[in-house]
Write an enzyme that holds these catalytic residues in place. Structure first.
Site, PDB file in Angstrom:
ATOM      1  N   GLU A 121      12.669   4.445  22.240  1.00  0.00           N
ATOM      2  CA  GLU A 121      11.872   3.619  21.332  1.00  0.00           C
ATOM      3  C   GLU A 121      11.611   4.319  20.001  1.00  0.00           C
ATOM      4  O   GLU A 121      11.367   5.529  19.976  1.00  0.00           O
ATOM      5  CB  GLU A 121      10.518   3.278  21.986  1.00  0.00           C
ATOM      6  CG  GLU A 121      10.651   2.403  23.207  1.00  0.00           C
ATOM      7  CD  GLU A 121       9.304   1.995  23.806  1.00  0.00           C
ATOM      8  OE1 GLU A 121       8.242   2.229  23.172  1.00  0.00           O
ATOM      9  OE2 GLU A 121       9.325   1.437  24.913  1.00  0.00           O
ATOM     10  N   SER A 172       9.740  -0.454  31.847  1.00  0.00           N
ATOM     11  CA  SER A 172       8.934  -1.579  32.351  1.00  0.00           C
ATOM     12  C   SER A 172       8.734  -1.406  33.855  1.00  0.00           C
ATOM     13  O   SER A 172       7.853  -2.033  34.455  1.00  0.00           O
ATOM     14  CB  SER A 172       9.607  -2.916  32.043  1.00  0.00           C
ATOM     15  OG  SER A 172      10.975  -2.894  32.399  1.00  0.00           O
ATOM     16  N   GLU A 190      12.234  -6.093  19.729  1.00  0.00           N
ATOM     17  CA  GLU A 190      11.204  -6.680  20.605  1.00  0.00           C
ATOM     18  C   GLU A 190      10.016  -7.186  19.791  1.00  0.00           C
ATOM     19  O   GLU A 190       9.508  -6.490  18.903  1.00  0.00           O
ATOM     20  CB  GLU A 190      10.723  -5.639  21.635  1.00  0.00           C
ATOM     21  CG  GLU A 190       9.620  -6.210  22.528  1.00  0.00           C
ATOM     22  CD  GLU A 190       9.331  -5.412  23.787  1.00  0.00           C
ATOM     23  OE1 GLU A 190       9.998  -4.394  24.050  1.00  0.00           O
ATOM     24  OE2 GLU A 190       8.417  -5.838  24.524  1.00  0.00           O
ATOM     25  N   LYS A 193      18.363   4.615  26.283  1.00  0.00           N
ATOM     26  CA  LYS A 193      17.615   3.876  25.268  1.00  0.00           C
ATOM     27  C   LYS A 193      16.346   4.649  24.948  1.00  0.00           C
ATOM     28  O   LYS A 193      15.763   5.257  25.842  1.00  0.00           O
ATOM     29  CB  LYS A 193      17.249   2.474  25.755  1.00  0.00           C
ATOM     30  CG  LYS A 193      16.362   1.703  24.767  1.00  0.00           C
ATOM     31  CD  LYS A 193      16.125   0.281  25.175  1.00  0.00           C
ATOM     32  CE  LYS A 193      14.979   0.081  26.121  1.00  0.00           C
ATOM     33  NZ  LYS A 193      13.667   0.581  25.640  1.00  0.00           N
ATOM     34  N   ASP A 211      16.378   4.296  30.497  1.00  0.00           N
ATOM     35  CA  ASP A 211      15.347   4.204  29.458  1.00  0.00           C
ATOM     36  C   ASP A 211      14.539   5.495  29.432  1.00  0.00           C
ATOM     37  O   ASP A 211      13.946   5.880  30.446  1.00  0.00           O
ATOM     38  CB  ASP A 211      14.429   3.020  29.799  1.00  0.00           C
ATOM     39  CG  ASP A 211      13.668   2.492  28.599  1.00  0.00           C
ATOM     40  OD1 ASP A 211      13.932   2.950  27.460  1.00  0.00           O
ATOM     41  OD2 ASP A 211      12.831   1.595  28.801  1.00  0.00           O
TER      42      ASP A 211
HETATM   43  O1  KIV Z   1      11.438  -1.208  29.557  1.00  0.00           O
HETATM   44  C1  KIV Z   1      12.029  -2.278  29.350  1.00  0.00           C
HETATM   45  O2  KIV Z   1      12.260  -3.087  30.258  1.00  0.00           O
HETATM   46  C2  KIV Z   1      12.448  -2.560  27.989  1.00  0.00           C
HETATM   47  C3  KIV Z   1      12.954  -3.930  27.699  1.00  0.00           C
HETATM   48  C4  KIV Z   1      11.828  -4.873  27.653  1.00  0.00           C
HETATM   49  C5  KIV Z   1      13.769  -3.982  26.476  1.00  0.00           C
HETATM   50  O3  KIV Z   1      12.343  -1.731  27.152  1.00  0.00           O
END
Ligand code: KIV
Length: 263
Positions: A117, A47, A180, A115, A85
């Site tokens: 997706e 994000s 989400e 993390k 992420d």
């Molecule tokens: O990138 C992000 O901030 C996310 C969250 C919204 C879970 O993946």
């Protein structure tokens, strides 16, 4: 003293019915505040691209940018689990690339986990990363990296697919899963089905924990936010007010007054 957050502590919290808190952060100053507030997970989300870099989607975020921000956040944290992420196309191309990039988050940035997706489609990638000793948080439902395939940032309602994705990422070894943009009734079923914690964003109250994007929930961002965001502060207005006061006082020569001068 509060102890550092580990994957086993998060799973214990689910078993004990204790809710898990998670927020995003991208810089040292805010990461320090989020850590001090006792939030268990800090995600250096992709994000980043939308709320920090002002881009329309998360797709342009690069590995080097993610590593840069994750290292800064990890340096600020004493207790929270810092999760890096994995950006778009940093894990989808090949297992070797996925392993190399996941490893960078731990080796170079000091993250404790990554993390990524996707559900069943990426379960083989999750499995390989976990087998190398890197904890993985999965992310299913509305997956922003697939915005063009989904035809926009849309709530995901295919219950059968969502339940299958959730089970597959758990079986692949994920220690947790972000849900989400999923109707709360479906999230409740997923949460009951899994032994790993579900962390919801726009997925209702029944998830084991909740995550929000920090600039959205603090009102740092003056853009329109999704329906599921509750604003806990209006930092944007506070900051603009402070800046306007500074400008006014410089213009009318009331700052710096005597108390701010050296003798
Ligand atoms: O990138 C992000 O901030 C996310 C969250 C919204 C879970 O993946």
């Amino acid at each position: 003293m509060q102890t550092a957050i580990t994957t086993s502590k998060l799973i214990k919290m689910k078993e004990n019915g204790e809710k898990i808190t998670a927020l995003t952060a991208y810089d040292y100053l805010f990461a320090q505040m989020v850590d001090q507030a006792g939030i268990e997970i800090i995600l250096v989300g992709d994000s980043l691209g939308m709320v920090f870099q002002g881009k329309a989607t998360t797709l342009p975020v690069t590995m080097d940018e993610s590593i840069y921000h994750t290292e800064i956040v990890a340096r600020a944290c004493e207790r929270a689990m810092v999760i890096g992420d994995m950006p778009f196309m940093s894990y989808q191309g090949s297992i070797d690339e996925a392993l190399k990039n996941a490893g960078r988050f731990l080796k170079e940035a000091g993250a404790a986990a990554v993390k990524l997706e996707g559900g069943a489609d990426v379960s083989n990638i999750i499995e390989k990363i976990v087998k190398t000793g890197i904890p993985v948080q999965a992310h299913i439902g509305l997956t922003p990296q697939s915005v063009h395939q989904m035809g926009g940032f849309k709530v995901q309602r295919d219950e059968e697919r969502l339940l299958d994705d959730a089970k597959r990422v758990q079986d692949a070894g994920a220690f947790s899963v972000v849900l989400e943009g999923i109707p709360s009734e479906i999230s409740a079923k997923i949460t009951a089905l899994l032994t790993i914690p579900t962390i919801g964003i726009g997925a209702g109250l029944e998830c084991d924990g909740q995550i929000l994007v920090l600039p959205d929930m603090l009102g740092i961002n003056n853009k329109k936010v999704p329906k599921f965001v509750k604003k806990y502060a209006d930092v944007y207005t506070e900051v603009v007010n402070g800046l306007e006061s500074f400008a006014k006082e410089v213009k009318n020569k009331s700052f710096p007054s005597k108390e701010y001068e050296y003798k």
